[in-house]
Design a protein around this motif. Sequence first.
Motif, PDB file in Angstrom:
ATOM      1  N   ARG A  57       0.840  -1.195   0.000  1.00  0.00           N
ATOM      2  CA  ARG A  57       0.000   0.000   0.000  1.00  0.00           C
ATOM      3  C   ARG A  57       0.880   1.252   0.000  1.00  0.00           C
ATOM      4  O   ARG A  57       1.819   1.369   0.798  1.00  0.00           O
ATOM      5  CB  ARG A  57      -0.910  -0.003   1.228  1.00  0.00           C
ATOM      6  CG  ARG A  57      -1.878   1.170   1.272  1.00  0.00           C
ATOM      7  CD  ARG A  57      -2.812   1.061   2.463  1.00  0.00           C
ATOM      8  NE  ARG A  57      -3.851   2.075   2.420  1.00  0.00           N
ATOM      9  CZ  ARG A  57      -3.718   3.296   2.941  1.00  0.00           C
ATOM     10  NH1 ARG A  57      -2.612   3.618   3.566  1.00  0.00           N
ATOM     11  NH2 ARG A  57      -4.721   4.160   2.830  1.00  0.00           N
ATOM     12  N   GLY A  58       0.599   2.167  -0.891  1.00  0.00           N
ATOM     13  CA  GLY A  58       1.365   3.402  -0.997  1.00  0.00           C
ATOM     14  C   GLY A  58       2.534   3.319  -1.957  1.00  0.00           C
ATOM     15  O   GLY A  58       3.120   4.342  -2.305  1.00  0.00           O
ATOM     16  N   GLN A  59       2.892   2.119  -2.384  1.00  0.00           N
ATOM     17  CA  GLN A  59       3.965   1.974  -3.371  1.00  0.00           C
ATOM     18  C   GLN A  59       3.389   2.107  -4.786  1.00  0.00           C
ATOM     19  O   GLN A  59       2.182   1.990  -4.998  1.00  0.00           O
ATOM     20  CB  GLN A  59       4.664   0.623  -3.215  1.00  0.00           C
ATOM     21  CG  GLN A  59       5.440   0.503  -1.898  1.00  0.00           C
ATOM     22  CD  GLN A  59       6.175  -0.831  -1.759  1.00  0.00           C
ATOM     23  OE1 GLN A  59       5.883  -1.795  -2.451  1.00  0.00           O
ATOM     24  NE2 GLN A  59       7.124  -0.870  -0.836  1.00  0.00           N
ATOM     25  N   VAL A  60       4.291   2.344  -5.728  1.00  0.00           N
ATOM     26  CA  VAL A  60       3.884   2.556  -7.116  1.00  0.00           C
ATOM     27  C   VAL A  60       4.540   1.493  -7.997  1.00  0.00           C
ATOM     28  O   VAL A  60       5.754   1.308  -7.970  1.00  0.00           O
ATOM     29  CB  VAL A  60       4.301   3.958  -7.605  1.00  0.00           C
ATOM     30  CG1 VAL A  60       3.979   4.126  -9.096  1.00  0.00           C
ATOM     31  CG2 VAL A  60       3.602   5.038  -6.796  1.00  0.00           C
ATOM     32  N   HIS A  92       4.947   4.219 -20.458  1.00  0.00           N
ATOM     33  CA  HIS A  92       4.765   3.545 -19.171  1.00  0.00           C
ATOM     34  C   HIS A  92       3.474   3.976 -18.492  1.00  0.00           C
ATOM     35  O   HIS A  92       2.892   5.012 -18.836  1.00  0.00           O
ATOM     36  CB  HIS A  92       5.958   3.803 -18.236  1.00  0.00           C
ATOM     37  CG  HIS A  92       6.017   5.206 -17.711  1.00  0.00           C
ATOM     38  ND1 HIS A  92       6.703   6.214 -18.353  1.00  0.00           N
ATOM     39  CD2 HIS A  92       5.487   5.765 -16.586  1.00  0.00           C
ATOM     40  CE1 HIS A  92       6.599   7.330 -17.654  1.00  0.00           C
ATOM     41  NE2 HIS A  92       5.855   7.091 -16.585  1.00  0.00           N
ATOM     42  N   VAL A  93       3.043   3.136 -17.552  1.00  0.00           N
ATOM     43  CA  VAL A  93       1.947   3.483 -16.645  1.00  0.00           C
ATOM     44  C   VAL A  93       2.465   3.345 -15.216  1.00  0.00           C
ATOM     45  O   VAL A  93       3.295   2.479 -14.927  1.00  0.00           O
ATOM     46  CB  VAL A  93       0.709   2.580 -16.837  1.00  0.00           C
ATOM     47  CG1 VAL A  93       0.009   2.878 -18.145  1.00  0.00           C
ATOM     48  CG2 VAL A  93       1.086   1.111 -16.744  1.00  0.00           C
ATOM     49  N   ASP A  94       2.000   4.229 -14.329  1.00  0.00           N
ATOM     50  CA  ASP A  94       2.304   4.156 -12.906  1.00  0.00           C
ATOM     51  C   ASP A  94       1.016   3.846 -12.156  1.00  0.00           C
ATOM     52  O   ASP A  94      -0.003   4.527 -12.357  1.00  0.00           O
ATOM     53  CB  ASP A  94       2.882   5.476 -12.391  1.00  0.00           C
ATOM     54  CG  ASP A  94       4.296   5.725 -12.865  1.00  0.00           C
ATOM     55  OD1 ASP A  94       4.947   4.791 -13.366  1.00  0.00           O
ATOM     56  OD2 ASP A  94       4.765   6.875 -12.731  1.00  0.00           O
ATOM     57  N   ILE A  95       1.056   2.846 -11.279  1.00  0.00           N
ATOM     58  CA  ILE A  95      -0.136   2.375 -10.575  1.00  0.00           C
ATOM     59  C   ILE A  95       0.134   2.449  -9.073  1.00  0.00           C
ATOM     60  O   ILE A  95       1.024   1.757  -8.559  1.00  0.00           O
ATOM     61  CB  ILE A  95      -0.475   0.936 -11.005  1.00  0.00           C
ATOM     62  CG1 ILE A  95      -0.665   0.878 -12.530  1.00  0.00           C
ATOM     63  CG2 ILE A  95      -1.693   0.411 -10.273  1.00  0.00           C
ATOM     64  CD1 ILE A  95      -0.172  -0.393 -13.156  1.00  0.00           C
ATOM     65  N   LEU A  96      -0.634   3.292  -8.378  1.00  0.00           N
ATOM     66  CA  LEU A  96      -0.471   3.505  -6.937  1.00  0.00           C
ATOM     67  C   LEU A  96      -1.354   2.531  -6.176  1.00  0.00           C
ATOM     68  O   LEU A  96      -2.589   2.551  -6.315  1.00  0.00           O
ATOM     69  CB  LEU A  96      -0.843   4.949  -6.592  1.00  0.00           C
ATOM     70  CG  LEU A  96      -0.880   5.340  -5.120  1.00  0.00           C
ATOM     71  CD1 LEU A  96       0.504   5.196  -4.478  1.00  0.00           C
ATOM     72  CD2 LEU A  96      -1.406   6.759  -4.958  1.00  0.00           C
ATOM     73  N   ALA A  97      -0.746   1.674  -5.358  1.00  0.00           N
ATOM     74  CA  ALA A  97      -1.495   0.644  -4.632  1.00  0.00           C
ATOM     75  C   ALA A  97      -2.248   1.246  -3.456  1.00  0.00           C
ATOM     76  O   ALA A  97      -1.673   1.981  -2.646  1.00  0.00           O
ATOM     77  CB  ALA A  97      -0.547  -0.449  -4.145  1.00  0.00           C
ATOM     78  N   ALA A  98      -3.540   0.919  -3.345  1.00  0.00           N
ATOM     79  CA  ALA A  98      -4.360   1.378  -2.224  1.00  0.00           C
ATOM     80  C   ALA A  98      -4.397   0.350  -1.095  1.00  0.00           C
ATOM     81  O   ALA A  98      -4.932   0.626  -0.019  1.00  0.00           O
ATOM     82  CB  ALA A  98      -5.781   1.669  -2.703  1.00  0.00           C
TER      83      ALA A  98
END
Length: 220
Positions: free
Chosen positions: A37-40, A179-185
């Motif tokens: 959580r909170g990592q990308v 690229h895509v960046d995905i922020l984990a909830a």
Amino acid sequence: MNQRPNFSALPVALDPAKAIYDFTIPANQPWTGIVRRGQVLRIIDVEGQQAVDTLFYSLADTSERYSAQDTILEQGAPYVTTGTRLMSNIGNVLATVVADTCGRHDTSAGACSCEANIVRFGHHTKYMHACRENFIVAMSRHGMTKRDIVPNINFFMNVPIEPDGKLAIVDGVSRPGDHVDILAAMDLISAISNCPQVNNPCNGFNPTPVRVMIFDPAIA
């Protein structure tokens, strides 16, 4: 509870030199990783025009997993791009797409399978490698089976919806380095099939490597 990501914790730009994880997935191969959580999670289309089939599962309870249907319903739109909240099958936000240099990604067409390839391309493709088989291999590392494979996101895959409602799979639009960046909830298992499909234009008829990086915004 519908968890919302903390955008204030995300830096304006992520420095690749500060990634806490960096791996290149060879053409055709599966991959899994843990994104806290909170990592990308950054997915990079190294050479362009490569479909990257991707799934997400809650690390705490893998029965909670990505839902293409709920994601489309939540956005009111059929494509994934910056700002899209990736929803779970019980209505929680798994992650949010916070950066996207390509512009549009499919979540309707699903993953290729040996069976689907036979229907689409002929019986001679029966023994060709496919994404569903990649996912089964990848998720077996986490105690899951074929029954746990659900409809996925196809990052960088170009699937226009035609006026009559049919899906078309056409030439990819991603460029080398997109690229895509995905922020984990929440803490997530991410699974990728770096699509091995060679019979349609989603991979430019030539599967190529993709790169995955994980950033911790607290130190990136």
